[in-house]
Design an enzyme around this catalytic site. Structure first.
Site, short mmCIF file in Angstrom:
data_model
loop_
_atom_site.label_atom_id
_atom_site.label_comp_id
_atom_site.label_asym_id
_atom_site.label_seq_id
_atom_site.Cartn_x
_atom_site.Cartn_y
_atom_site.Cartn_z
N THR A 33 0.85 -1.18 0.00
CA THR A 33 0.00 0.00 0.00
C THR A 33 0.88 1.24 0.00
OG1 THR A 33 -1.92 0.99 1.10
CG2 THR A 33 -0.21 0.13 2.53
N ASN A 34 0.28 2.41 -0.05
CA ASN A 34 0.98 3.68 0.01
C ASN A 34 0.62 4.37 1.31
OD1 ASN A 34 2.00 3.34 -2.56
ND2 ASN A 34 1.01 5.14 -3.41
N ARG A 35 1.44 5.32 1.70
CA ARG A 35 1.09 6.15 2.84
C ARG A 35 0.12 7.23 2.39
NH1 ARG A 35 4.50 5.63 7.28
NH2 ARG A 35 6.69 5.20 6.80
#
Ligand code: CTP
Ligand code: CA
Length: 222
Positions: A33-35
């Site tokens: 995932t991404n931040r």
């Protein structure tokens, strides 16, 4: 107080907003995932609704309440986010705030990977669709105004301008995520980059930045 048309300049307009990260599964219990807290995108959806727009908010996994007056669609992956965006068209404006995972594992495993099975897995990645670029290139259903975001760590204006032309959007709103307190925090300091000009906005709380962006969008659609 009574609200007049001047308070709702986006009445009758449809807006599409993406927000949050995407989550790309590796196996049923793991993923990449991404931040992204989702705060800026949710605040923009709320601000557009307050100006009278009919807002569809397409959200990756975040723990935030749905803003008042906004229709929310929850998704996990980039491909689901793209499909939800396409289903939400036509719209007058699209604001693409989501931190979309650039890559996904080419084939997610159907069962949980086990540690003892021969060491760490070798994962192969494939590129996700670019939602912003795809919607920017959507023939007759392209929103009149397409706004992208960019989180950069260096040469912010240069990278933002390159993104503007690469993605075919109308504006890029860029922020420097090395600024203390921006990533996941309450404040944002943005550059608004258009074909014609660059505006440098003062650092402000994310909901204030959102209201300024919504007003700017209302002016552009007027
Ligand atoms: N975006 C998108 N779909 C993707 C990747 C990005 O819609 N698969 C959108 C983001 O929501 C944002 C803009 O494109 O509005 C810029 O995202 P960014 O990650 O900065 O751009 P990339 O082209 O992925 O470039 P980078 O290599 O810097 O990550
Ligand atoms: Ca990216």
């Amino acid at each position: 107080a009574l609200k007049g048309p001047a308070d709702r300049p986006l009445a009758g307009k449809r807006a599409l907003v993406t927000a949050g990260p995407t989550f790309e599964p590796i196996d049923p219990v793991r993923g990449i995932t991404n931040r992204s807290s989702g705060k800026q995108g949710f605040a923009i959806a709320e601000a557009l609704a307050q100006l009278g727009a009919e807002v569809t908010l397409i959200a990756g996994p975040v723990f935030l309440p749905t803003p008042r007056g906004v229709t929310r669609i929850d998704v996990e992956t980039a491909r689901q986010m793209l499909a939800a965006c396409q289903a939400a068209l036509p719209a007058d404006v699209g604001v693409f705030v989501a931190a979309v995972a650039d890559w996904r594992v080419d084939e997610a495993f159907g069962t949980k990977l086990k540690k003892e099975k021969g060491g760490p897995p070798a994962l192969t990645f494939v590129e996700n669709p670019d939602i912003l670029a795809t919607v920017s290139a959507t023939g007759p259903h392209r929103p009149q105004l397409v706004v992208g975001f960019a989180a950069e760590t260096n040469d912010v204006e240069m990278h933002a301008r390159a993104k503007l032309s690469r993605k075919g959007c109308d504006w890029i709103i860029a922020n420097d995520v090395t600024e203390p307190g921006v990533m996941g925090g309450e404040d944002n300091a943005v550059l608004l980059v258009t074909q014609e000009a660059t505006e440098r906005w003062d650092r402000a709380p994310k909901d204030e930045v959102a209201r300024a962006i919504a007003r700017k969008i209302a002016e552009a659609l007027a």
